[in-house]
Enzyme design. Sequence first.
Site, PDB file in Angstrom:
ATOM      1  N   GLY A   1      12.455 -37.536  -2.492  1.00  0.00           N
ATOM      2  CA  GLY A   1      12.674 -36.682  -3.643  1.00  0.00           C
ATOM      3  C   GLY A   1      12.697 -35.215  -3.252  1.00  0.00           C
TER       4      GLY A   1
ATOM      5  N   SER B   1      13.137 -37.253  -6.990  1.00  0.00           N
ATOM      6  CA  SER B   1      13.872 -38.509  -7.182  1.00  0.00           C
ATOM      7  C   SER B   1      13.073 -39.770  -6.917  1.00  0.00           C
ATOM      8  CB  SER B   1      15.133 -38.509  -6.317  1.00  0.00           C
ATOM      9  OG  SER B   1      16.119 -37.699  -6.904  1.00  0.00           O
TER      10      SER B   1
ATOM     11  N   TYR C   1      25.647 -40.498  -4.568  1.00  0.00           N
ATOM     12  CA  TYR C   1      24.384 -40.232  -5.259  1.00  0.00           C
ATOM     13  C   TYR C   1      24.604 -39.254  -6.401  1.00  0.00           C
ATOM     14  CZ  TYR C   1      19.305 -39.502  -5.478  1.00  0.00           C
ATOM     15  OH  TYR C   1      17.991 -39.442  -5.868  1.00  0.00           O
ATOM     16  N   SER C   2      24.232 -39.661  -7.615  1.00  0.00           N
ATOM     17  CA  SER C   2      24.445 -38.827  -8.797  1.00  0.00           C
ATOM     18  C   SER C   2      23.254 -38.951  -9.737  1.00  0.00           C
ATOM     19  CB  SER C   2      25.724 -39.235  -9.533  1.00  0.00           C
ATOM     20  OG  SER C   2      25.833 -38.555 -10.771  1.00  0.00           O
ATOM     21  N   ASN C   3      22.611 -37.834 -10.030  1.00  0.00           N
ATOM     22  CA  ASN C   3      21.474 -37.845 -10.943  1.00  0.00           C
ATOM     23  C   ASN C   3      21.862 -38.264 -12.352  1.00  0.00           C
ATOM     24  OD1 ASN C   3      19.083 -36.711  -9.342  1.00  0.00           O
ATOM     25  ND2 ASN C   3      20.708 -35.256  -8.859  1.00  0.00           N
TER      26      ASN C   3
END
Length: 373
Positions: free
Chosen positions: A329, A96, A193-195
């Site tokens: 990340g 990330s 938190y969302s990819n």
Amino acid sequence: MGKRGWAAAVVTALVLGATGAATATATATADTSADAAARIDRAAVQRALDAMTRTGAAGVQVRITEGNRQFAARSGVAEWGRERPVPLDGRFRIGSVTKTFVSTVVLQLVGEGRVELDAPVGRYLPGLLPDGDRITVRMLLQHTSGLHDYTGSLPSDPVEQLKIRYKHWEPAELVALSTAKPLNFPPGTRFDYSNTNFAVAGMLIEQVTGRSYDVEVERRVLRPLGLRATFLPGDRPGIPGPHAHSYVRLDGRVEDITRFNPSVAGAAGSMISTTADLDRFADALLGGELLKPAQLAEMMKSLPFSEGYGLGFAAYPMSCGTTAWGHDGVIFGYSSAVLSTADTGTRLVVSFSSGPDEGEVEGLRELLDEVFC
């Protein structure tokens, strides 16, 4: 990809565990300051790294900058069952941390007047999101959109994950996994938190510029800064050049999980880099080389409920009260972080690869305290 958690020195990445790996001593890569004594104790840094490889990491490498001094250190092995140490200049998957590169490109487009932060995503990508008229560009970059994280719809069992490790994913496929579910909350009301947010951000970059997000990251960030060891792999499953491997234990056997198709991460977490390149990136970003002052201020601006998270960039409060800025990340056996004080006087880049036996990695809090406190 992954969730934030480095500030509390807690990493919940898949397949982290105890290893008993061999140790390689710290190696100085630069030491150009002859006047002031170093505050950071390199022996303490080494002890922290050794604790990490005793309790979960197969190998770990770190690059630390203190004023004009910079050094690299490592512990553990590059490959399980072999004695070769982790390469100090090795590449690794940054997960990330990719989001900060992508956010930088979006904010450059804001500075050029081609994107408005508070405009609805539907203006740029009509029809992509059912709630695209309520979700703004800012909400994507700050994880306040309410979009379901598509990774929650992927297999969670390691055996099932390995079955699809080489599958190619289109960004629209990943977004569709998310939009098949309702919003987690009304846009702009919470942080989660969302990819998916950055999968959409990558698509937005392509729509606005006519070029894919990876081309724009290369053109706008990597080439100007001379980050020659950093790249966006697309569908390429391997990590070229020197690198540490990552592992998981399945049914009693040790499985090397270094190779997989990173399109599943895309703009949310697919990039590969080195500690030297990420250190240069952090220095340039906070030093104003990549963004205009107004856009850098927006990047570092958080909401009362966004847990210190700005726009693809976050504040990490340390135990002593110091605040570091950056991103962490986590992706398939690799965990990393890029952290810097706002004045860039103290910087840390760390990466560790997973060993095959599950457990919680220790030593991270001690490393952060030594560097920033």
